[in-house]
Design a protein around this motif. Structure first.
Motif, mmCIF file in Angstrom:
data_model
loop_
_atom_site.group_PDB
_atom_site.id
_atom_site.type_symbol
_atom_site.label_atom_id
_atom_site.label_comp_id
_atom_site.label_asym_id
_atom_site.label_seq_id
_atom_site.Cartn_x
_atom_site.Cartn_y
_atom_site.Cartn_z
ATOM 1 N N ILE A 128 0.826 -1.198 0.000
ATOM 2 C CA ILE A 128 0.000 0.000 0.000
ATOM 3 C C ILE A 128 0.865 1.254 0.000
ATOM 4 N N GLN A 129 2.041 1.173 0.634
ATOM 5 C CA GLN A 129 2.935 2.327 0.684
ATOM 6 C C GLN A 129 3.400 2.741 -0.715
ATOM 7 N N ALA A 130 3.663 1.750 -1.566
ATOM 8 C CA ALA A 130 4.125 2.048 -2.921
ATOM 9 C C ALA A 130 3.080 2.852 -3.694
ATOM 10 N N PHE A 131 1.806 2.565 -3.430
ATOM 11 C CA PHE A 131 0.727 3.319 -4.079
ATOM 12 C C PHE A 131 0.617 4.714 -3.478
ATOM 13 N N LEU A 132 0.619 4.773 -2.140
ATOM 14 C CA LEU A 132 0.416 6.055 -1.465
ATOM 15 C C LEU A 132 1.593 7.005 -1.649
ATOM 16 N N GLY A 172 3.290 7.319 -4.356
ATOM 17 C CA GLY A 172 3.323 7.827 -5.728
ATOM 18 C C GLY A 172 4.135 7.025 -6.724
ATOM 19 N N TYR A 173 4.598 5.836 -6.325
ATOM 20 C CA TYR A 173 5.410 5.047 -7.271
ATOM 21 C C TYR A 173 4.603 4.686 -8.511
ATOM 22 N N VAL A 174 3.359 4.268 -8.320
ATOM 23 C CA VAL A 174 2.534 3.856 -9.460
ATOM 24 C C VAL A 174 2.266 5.033 -10.387
ATOM 25 N N ASP A 175 2.098 6.228 -9.825
ATOM 26 C CA ASP A 175 1.870 7.423 -10.651
ATOM 27 C C ASP A 175 3.034 7.662 -11.615
ATOM 28 N N LYS A 176 4.225 7.243 -11.200
ATOM 29 C CA LYS A 176 5.420 7.466 -12.027
ATOM 30 C C LYS A 176 5.515 6.499 -13.204
ATOM 31 N N ILE A 177 4.794 5.379 -13.147
ATOM 32 C CA ILE A 177 4.922 4.380 -14.217
ATOM 33 C C ILE A 177 3.654 4.215 -15.049
ATOM 34 N N VAL A 178 2.576 4.959 -14.720
ATOM 35 C CA VAL A 178 1.302 4.744 -15.419
ATOM 36 C C VAL A 178 1.369 5.098 -16.908
ATOM 37 N N HIS A 179 2.294 5.961 -17.286
ATOM 38 C CA HIS A 179 2.393 6.328 -18.701
ATOM 39 C C HIS A 179 2.826 5.137 -19.564
ATOM 40 N N LEU A 180 3.319 4.085 -18.901
ATOM 41 C CA LEU A 180 3.758 2.879 -19.611
ATOM 42 C C LEU A 180 2.641 1.841 -19.737
ATOM 43 N N LEU A 181 1.460 2.128 -19.175
ATOM 44 C CA LEU A 181 0.396 1.128 -19.083
ATOM 45 C C LEU A 181 -0.711 1.286 -20.123
ATOM 46 N N LYS A 182 -0.578 2.212 -21.035
ATOM 47 C CA LYS A 182 -1.619 2.450 -22.031
ATOM 48 C C LYS A 182 -1.926 1.169 -22.805
ATOM 49 N N PHE A 233 -8.364 2.800 -4.801
ATOM 50 C CA PHE A 233 -9.207 2.406 -5.938
ATOM 51 C C PHE A 233 -9.605 3.598 -6.810
ATOM 52 N N LYS A 234 -10.175 4.616 -6.214
ATOM 53 C CA LYS A 234 -10.662 5.757 -6.998
ATOM 54 C C LYS A 234 -9.527 6.450 -7.745
ATOM 55 N N HIS A 235 -8.355 6.533 -7.079
ATOM 56 C CA HIS A 235 -7.207 7.180 -7.727
ATOM 57 C C HIS A 235 -6.746 6.373 -8.939
ATOM 58 N N LEU A 236 -6.661 5.064 -8.799
ATOM 59 C CA LEU A 236 -6.244 4.227 -9.922
ATOM 60 C C LEU A 236 -7.282 4.249 -11.039
ATOM 61 N N GLU A 237 -8.548 4.331 -10.666
ATOM 62 C CA GLU A 237 -9.599 4.440 -11.678
ATOM 63 C C GLU A 237 -9.415 5.718 -12.496
ATOM 64 N N GLU A 238 -9.125 6.829 -11.823
ATOM 65 C CA GLU A 238 -8.890 8.102 -12.521
ATOM 66 C C GLU A 238 -7.647 8.018 -13.406
ATOM 67 N N LEU A 239 -6.597 7.386 -12.898
ATOM 68 C CA LEU A 239 -5.379 7.227 -13.695
ATOM 69 C C LEU A 239 -5.648 6.396 -14.942
ATOM 70 N N SER A 240 -6.487 5.365 -14.790
ATOM 71 C CA SER A 240 -6.788 4.503 -15.944
ATOM 72 C C SER A 240 -7.560 5.258 -17.016
ATOM 73 N N SER A 256 -6.012 -4.362 8.669
ATOM 74 C CA SER A 256 -6.745 -3.789 9.800
ATOM 75 C C SER A 256 -6.751 -2.261 9.755
ATOM 76 N N VAL A 257 -5.614 -1.676 9.406
ATOM 77 C CA VAL A 257 -5.484 -0.218 9.389
ATOM 78 C C VAL A 257 -6.255 0.397 8.227
ATOM 79 N N GLN A 258 -6.205 -0.240 7.057
ATOM 80 C CA GLN A 258 -6.765 0.373 5.852
ATOM 81 C C GLN A 258 -8.261 0.151 5.673
#
Length: 349
Positions: free
Chosen positions: A163-167, A169-179, A194-201, A322-324
């Motif tokens: 979850i830390q990798a998502f929060l 911003g690591y995924v935000d840095k590689i999304v341009h490669l996922l088209k 979820f909502k953030h990844l949906e917007e990125l998609s 439990s936390v999330q």
């Protein structure tokens, strides 16, 4: 003596061959049942029937004076294999031989990579640490490379990240490669991302289906289940994703985000909370009473503690869940309230 042992071992081999022949025969019947389930729209997993089979085997164990623990392991393996056979029968939309990029190299990523490799998929291990990716890839007989090179090659990208990798911003840095890709995460709790990844998609043109394997890295995936939560962009890929998981013998369950989070609060958060509280209570009460409870362990006690031991290996993931989970506090408070009611009722006699 050696000749006698050799002769007896040959007898065992004949028996083993007969056992395998009977298992094959059982699987043929399982396939017929699977075809009927598919026609009727029934789910593969039938917990009531599986409990009936377990109790039947237990009764046979008593009749033949065989250890129940050993029989449990055998019949559970047979039931998982049966489920896997029925699930694979329903896989018809995901052609094998596609390329899957596994972004991550933890225990779950490793286990899933192995499962897809076993079914003929080309798997590329990648992530932030190229050396770790290379080490896992070598163990699995897979390829590895940096994300900039790996992601453009894949049909499917599985984000097996914390979850830390998502929060962070690591995924935000590689999304341009996922088209144009089908993209999945495997997080246990979805609300935070979820909502953030949906917007990125939507912005970057990939199909996002959030997934949650309902099994851990130390449980073989065949015969298990995975929850699929399609985003707005993932609806077009949901049939493909379902079939993809079926090819490794995993039964998909499609749900909404809210359904998933509420269900996981009960199935995961509450279960984990209860089991760890129980373990702590056993240790403290046993110490107070000055007894060695292991000397008096029943079959049920051993089963429960085996589950707790397995959970201990993924304690970090358990805490993350439990936390999330947004309903975590609610289910814990509700459960504690029920315990108080039960204790009060018991004291009144």
């Amino acid at each position: 003596m050696e000749v006698e042992i050799a002769n007896l071992r040959r007898e065992l081999e004949k028996i083993d061959s007969t056992i395998l022949e009977l298992i094959v025969k059982r699987m043929e019947i399982v396939k017929k049942i699977g075809e009927l389930k598919k026609k009727q729209g029934y789910l593969i997993l039938d917990l009531v029937r599986e409990e009936e089979v377990l109790m039947y085997w237990r009764a046979l164990g008593v009749r033949y004076n065989l250890p129940i623990d050993a029989l449990n392991d055998i019949v559970k393996s047979i039931l998982k294999l049966s489920r896997s056979v029925q699930v694979k029968m329903q896989s018809n939309a995901a052609p094998k031989g596609g390329t899957i990029c596994m972004v991550g190299y933890g225990a779950m990523a490793t286990m899933l990579s192995q499962a897809f490799i076993n079914e003929g998929y080309n798997v590329i291990i990648t992530g932030r640490d190229a050396e770790k990716a290379r080490e896992i890839a070598e163990k699995l007989g897979a390829a590895s490379s940096g994300v900039e090179e790996a992601l453009p090659q894949c049909d499917v990208a599985i984000l097996a990240l914390s979850i830390q990798a998502f929060l962070e911003g690591y995924v935000d840095k590689i999304v341009h490669l996922l088209k144009g890709k089908v993209v999945m995460d495997i997080l246990s709790s979805k609300t935070a991302v979820f909502k953030h990844l949906e917007e990125l998609s939507e912005h970057h043109g990939f199909s996002y289906v959030s997934t949650h394997p309902l099994f851990g890295p130390y449980t073989p995936p065949y015969g298990e289940r995975v929850v699929l939560i399609p985003s707005k962009t993932g609806l077009v890929a949901i049939d493909y994703v379902q079939s993809l998981w079926k090819t490794i013998g995993v039964e998909p369950v499609v749900a909404t985000l809210e359904e998933h989070e509420k269900a996981m609060a009960v199935v995961q958060v509450l279960t984990h909370f209860t089991l760890f509280a129980y373990r702590d209570a056993v240790e403290r009460i046993a110490a107070e009473l000055g007894i060695d409870v292991e000397k008096f362990a029943t079959a049920t006690y051993r089963d429960v503690h085996a589950i707790i031991t397995r959970l201990e290996k993924i304690r970090g993931v358990v805490r993350e869940i439990s936390v999330q989970n947004p309903y975590s506090h609610y289910v814990k408070s509700f459960f504690i309230g029920l315990l108080r009611e039960q204790a009060s009722s018991d004291m009144k006699g």
